[in-house]
Design a protein around this motif. Structure first.
Motif, short mmCIF file in Angstrom:
data_model
loop_
_atom_site.label_atom_id
_atom_site.label_comp_id
_atom_site.label_asym_id
_atom_site.label_seq_id
_atom_site.Cartn_x
_atom_site.Cartn_y
_atom_site.Cartn_z
N TYR A 76 0.79 -1.24 0.00
CA TYR A 76 0.00 0.00 0.00
C TYR A 76 0.81 1.28 0.00
O TYR A 76 0.27 2.35 0.19
CB TYR A 76 -0.95 0.00 1.21
CG TYR A 76 -1.89 -1.18 1.19
CD1 TYR A 76 -2.61 -1.48 0.04
CD2 TYR A 76 -2.04 -2.00 2.28
CE1 TYR A 76 -3.45 -2.57 -0.01
CE2 TYR A 76 -2.88 -3.10 2.25
CZ TYR A 76 -3.58 -3.39 1.10
OH TYR A 76 -4.41 -4.47 1.05
N SER A 160 -3.54 -7.33 7.83
CA SER A 160 -4.16 -7.72 6.57
C SER A 160 -3.13 -8.17 5.55
O SER A 160 -2.38 -9.10 5.82
CB SER A 160 -5.04 -6.60 6.04
OG SER A 160 -5.97 -7.15 5.15
N TYR A 161 -3.03 -7.51 4.37
CA TYR A 161 -1.99 -7.96 3.44
C TYR A 161 -0.63 -7.90 4.13
O TYR A 161 0.13 -8.88 4.12
CB TYR A 161 -2.03 -7.12 2.15
CG TYR A 161 -1.49 -7.85 0.94
CD1 TYR A 161 -0.16 -8.28 0.89
CD2 TYR A 161 -2.29 -8.13 -0.16
CE1 TYR A 161 0.35 -8.97 -0.21
CE2 TYR A 161 -1.80 -8.81 -1.27
CZ TYR A 161 -0.48 -9.22 -1.29
OH TYR A 161 0.01 -9.90 -2.37
N MET A 186 -4.48 -12.51 5.79
CA MET A 186 -5.28 -13.43 4.98
C MET A 186 -4.44 -14.69 4.84
O MET A 186 -3.23 -14.64 4.62
CB MET A 186 -5.66 -12.81 3.64
CG MET A 186 -4.62 -12.84 2.58
SD MET A 186 -3.65 -11.35 2.68
CE MET A 186 -2.82 -11.44 1.10
N ASP A 194 -10.40 -12.91 1.85
CA ASP A 194 -10.97 -11.80 1.09
C ASP A 194 -11.82 -12.14 -0.15
O ASP A 194 -12.77 -11.44 -0.45
CB ASP A 194 -9.86 -10.85 0.66
CG ASP A 194 -9.17 -10.27 1.88
OD1 ASP A 194 -8.19 -10.87 2.35
OD2 ASP A 194 -9.63 -9.22 2.36
N TYR A 205 -15.96 -7.27 -3.26
CA TYR A 205 -14.57 -7.14 -2.83
C TYR A 205 -13.60 -7.58 -3.92
O TYR A 205 -12.58 -6.94 -4.17
CB TYR A 205 -14.34 -7.95 -1.54
CG TYR A 205 -13.12 -7.41 -0.82
CD1 TYR A 205 -13.20 -6.24 -0.08
CD2 TYR A 205 -11.89 -8.02 -0.95
CE1 TYR A 205 -12.08 -5.70 0.52
CE2 TYR A 205 -10.77 -7.50 -0.33
CZ TYR A 205 -10.87 -6.34 0.40
OH TYR A 205 -9.77 -5.80 0.99
N TYR A 209 -11.26 -4.64 -5.00
CA TYR A 209 -9.88 -4.71 -4.50
C TYR A 209 -8.88 -4.88 -5.64
O TYR A 209 -7.87 -4.18 -5.71
CB TYR A 209 -9.73 -5.85 -3.49
CG TYR A 209 -8.35 -5.85 -2.86
CD1 TYR A 209 -8.06 -5.01 -1.80
CD2 TYR A 209 -7.33 -6.65 -3.36
CE1 TYR A 209 -6.80 -4.97 -1.23
CE2 TYR A 209 -6.06 -6.62 -2.80
CZ TYR A 209 -5.80 -5.79 -1.74
OH TYR A 209 -4.54 -5.74 -1.19
N GLU A 299 -13.10 -8.62 6.47
CA GLU A 299 -12.21 -9.06 5.39
C GLU A 299 -11.49 -10.36 5.74
O GLU A 299 -11.51 -11.31 4.96
CB GLU A 299 -11.22 -7.94 5.04
CG GLU A 299 -11.97 -6.76 4.44
CD GLU A 299 -11.15 -5.50 4.26
OE1 GLU A 299 -9.93 -5.58 4.05
OE2 GLU A 299 -11.76 -4.41 4.32
N ASP A 300 -10.81 -10.37 6.85
CA ASP A 300 -9.97 -11.53 7.16
C ASP A 300 -10.25 -12.05 8.57
O ASP A 300 -9.38 -12.04 9.43
CB ASP A 300 -8.49 -11.15 6.99
CG ASP A 300 -8.21 -10.66 5.59
OD1 ASP A 300 -8.24 -11.48 4.67
OD2 ASP A 300 -8.02 -9.45 5.41
N HIS A 329 -12.00 -4.97 10.75
CA HIS A 329 -10.69 -5.16 10.17
C HIS A 329 -9.67 -4.13 10.69
O HIS A 329 -9.77 -2.95 10.38
CB HIS A 329 -10.84 -5.02 8.65
CG HIS A 329 -9.69 -5.54 7.87
ND1 HIS A 329 -9.21 -6.82 8.01
CD2 HIS A 329 -8.94 -4.97 6.90
CE1 HIS A 329 -8.21 -7.01 7.17
NE2 HIS A 329 -8.03 -5.90 6.49
N1 PG9 Z 1 -8.07 -7.33 3.29
C1 PG9 Z 1 -7.12 -6.75 2.37
C2 PG9 Z 1 -6.57 -7.82 1.50
C3 PG9 Z 1 -5.61 -8.67 1.89
C4 PG9 Z 1 -5.22 -9.63 1.00
C5 PG9 Z 1 -5.76 -9.80 -0.24
C6 PG9 Z 1 -6.72 -8.97 -0.60
C7 PG9 Z 1 -7.14 -7.98 0.24
C8 PG9 Z 1 -6.20 -5.80 3.11
O1 PG9 Z 1 -6.75 -4.99 3.83
O2 PG9 Z 1 -5.00 -5.77 2.97
#
Ligand code: PG9
Length: 620
Positions: A76, A160-161, A186, A194, A205, A209, A299-300, A329
């Motif tokens: 990110y 998360s990621y 994840m 996700d 999503y 995403y 999400e996760d 999240h």
């Molecule tokens: N939940 C998001 C994500 C992680 C992995 C794959 C796709 C999306 C995140 O917030 O990073």
């Protein structure tokens, strides 16, 4: 600009100057914090295949003694937003003094190379092969030599990621990695994180995403159009293949986004997803691991629970730790006293960060005392108390079936009267998963983060939702995994089941905002074409009764005396999940409009089909 990560997008630096005194604004509350001054440096770090990754390093300006390094790796942007997240999301760690390193992973922002969504682990016998684990290893090796003043120990953290990346740093780790904290990692994007849950595709999503992250090296904002409700947007398009077609060219070359391609061509759990499933590679607790997850993580939620429980089997040295709380999240980084309608009574994120997260890293990176977590800490809702367990679920949790009985009643004994409940599920009029309008996932003002705590009364009157209830006579404490075990039939040849466990507050609740409130504690979907195995989609025989048994994840909640337990069953949950045509087609992603058919779904409960929920009862 809002990034795809809820975590990264929540904090904006509105005034800087000396990095030691940041003024930050969070959604909803303005915070000014004083931090020891940090100096900012940039680094270009070569990996074993020659690709160079970009990192930002923050060093305490008045450093007198060697310090450990705390690393986050991210898709990110290691730039300002993520650096702000060090101050805003983890002020306790920022104050405790670490050398903080944040790296752009391959192909993202200022790093070279190719980005691959959830890059699978490479063959360890190939010395040239790279993956997120080798990139973490090479980064640590470089930092140890090139960052003066480090104490030779590294911790890795991320949500998360970046949580997945933290876990990857703990697989075949560099010997200097002494502690990792995968937070909302994840672990398997097909099974429960996700992109799919038990084979049902997370349409909004998956669409939002991949578009947000793969259309360029930096994040892209996703729009559905002015005042367009996501429910209408996806309903009108139909299948995911049509979503992709209507999106037009998303890359300069006109190619379809790589992850959209995966969705279209690999709807079942084949090798593409299996190889990305981190759980298959967790064969040791290689370093002390603090996993953090939210009971309301949109999400996760699955990842942290699965990661902990797989690692627990290999935890001979008691280095596998878990923290669970009623968080959405990543919201353990906030100081809020509530999540939507759920009041915690205290800022539980702050407590977790001070007493567990900060002391975990202090213990393993600085040899400081204070970390006293034996195994699991969980914030129990209903009682609003922190609980500590020697293992999760605790030994005193007993799986106990709550049956679906006649008269739409739930009972701890199977009723003597056989019962059936039917509804017509219509893919042209699917049950919304939250109040409409539905904004793009990360759009400004989106309600994505709170939907799991929304009052379910907005759907309970629908005719395509079946409901069973039980008045709670004495406080009922559930701690552990909830499992749905239903016997159902359909007139179609494919179908989805969605099961929700709900705590209904009394109509005279002391808190006027909670009177009659229907709060989900657990919920999950199952795509029935996968009843024979996630890699073996098969048509259902219309009219045949079959058992559908699957996990609704963990809970730690007290259903209070005077409340009502509700179990809800439905067959659509839109547009969170794509619609099942209810007619078996080889690939739902490419279903034609004519394939979507109404079906009559029947839930059966009798002596040979004892439908119910298996609940982890601690006391009642
Ligand atoms: N939940 C998001 C994500 C992680 C992995 C794959 C796709 C999306 C995140 O917030 O990073």
């Amino acid at each position: 600009k809002l990034g795809p990560s809820g975590q990264a997008s929540r904090v904006t630096v509105i005034s800087g100057g000396s990095p030691g005194k940041e003024i930050m604004r969070r959604t909803g509350d303005a915070v000014q914090r004083d931090f020891p001054p940090y100096e900012r440096q940039e680094a270009i770090i070569p990996m074993r295949d020659g690709v160079k990754l970009h990192a930002i390093i923050l060093k305490p300006a008045n450093q007198h003694a060697p310090l450990p390094m705390l690393m986050a790796r991210t898709p990110y942007g290691a730039g300002e937003t993520t650096m702000a997240s060090f101050y805003a999301d983890r002020p306790e760690l920022a104050r405790a003094q670490y050398i903080y390193v944040c790296e752009d992973i391959r192909g993202r922002f200022e790093s070279e190379g190719e980005f691959l969504m959830m890059r699978p682990l490479a063959d360890p016998s190939d010395p040239k092969a790279i993956d997120e684990s080798t990139d973490a290893y090479d980064t640590v090796a470089w930092l140890l030599v090139n960052v003066p003043g480090n104490n030779g120990r590294v911790g890795v953290i991320g949500i998360s990621y970046p949580g997945f990346l933290a876990m990857m740093s703990g697989i075949g780790p560099h010997p200097a990695v002494k502690a990792i904290s995968p937070q909302a990692p994840m672990i398997d994007v097909w099974k429960g994180d996700d992109f799919f849950h038990n084979g049902a595709f997370r349409q909004t999503y998956g669409y939002d995403y991949a578009l947000g992250i793969e259309s360029g090296k930096e994040n892209t904002d996703v729009q559905y159009g002015d005042n367009v409700d996501g429910y209408d947007f996806f309903l009108e398009r139909g299948s995911f293949a049509e979503d992709v077609r209507r999106a037009g060219a998303q890359t300069p070359s006109g190619a379809i986004l790589p992850t959209w391609r995966l969705f279209l061509d690999h709807p079942a759990y084949d090798n593409v997803w299996y190889l990305r499933g981190v759980e298959h590679h967790l064969t040791a607790v290689a370093v002390p691991t603090l996993t953090v997850g939210g009971y309301y993580d949109q999400e996760d939620m699955w990842g942290p629970q699965e990661e902990y429980s797989v690692l627990e089997r290999h935890d001979a040295n008691h280095q596998n730790f878990l923290v669970l709380g009623p968080w959405q999240h990543g919201s353990w980084s906030s100081s809020s006293r509530h999540l939507g309608a759920i009041q915690y009574g205290e800022p539980i994120g702050t407590e977790y960060r001070k007493q567990i997260e900060a002391s975990f890293f202090a213990r393993f990176l600085k040899d400081e005392p204070g970390f006293d977590l034996e195994d699991t800490a969980s914030f129990q809702t209903g009682s609003n108390k922190w609980k500590r367990y020697a293992h999760f679920p605790p030994a005193e949790s007993t799986p106990t079936k709550l049956y679906l009985n006649a008269g739409k009643k739930l009972g701890w004994q199977l009723g003597s009267k056989p019962t059936k409940s039917s509804y017509i599920s219509d893919p042209r009029n699917p049950v919304p998963y939250r109040h409409r309008p539905i904004e793009p996932t990360y759009a400004e003002g989106s309600h994505w983060g709170q939907w799991m705590t929304e009052d379910q009364r907005f759907v309970t009157r629908r005719k395509d939702v079946s409901i069973w209830t039980l008045a709670v006579g004495n406080d009922l404490t559930l701690t552990g995994e909830v499992i749905a075990d239903l016997f159902t039939s359909t007139t179609g040849s494919d179908g989805d089941l969605v099961v929700k466990l709900i705590d209904r507050y009394p109509d005279d609740d002391a808190d006027p905002a909670m009177r009659g409130y229907e709060l989900m504690t657990n919920e999950e979907i199952f795509r029935e074409r996968y009843l024979n195995g996630f890699d073996q989609p098969a048509a259902l025989k219309p009219g045949e009764v079959r058992e559908v048994k699957y996990s609704l994840h963990a809970v730690d909640h007290v259903f209070k005396k005077g409340h009502t337990i509700m179990v809800e069953v439905q067959s659509t949950w839109f547009p969170l999940y794509d619609r099942n045509p209810q007619t078996f087609v080889p690939n739902i992603m490419k279903a034609d409009p004519g394939d979507y058919k109404k079906a009559k779904v029947t839930i059966v409960s009798d002596l040979s089909h004892p439908s119910g929920l298996i609940l982890p009862v601690v006391s009642q």
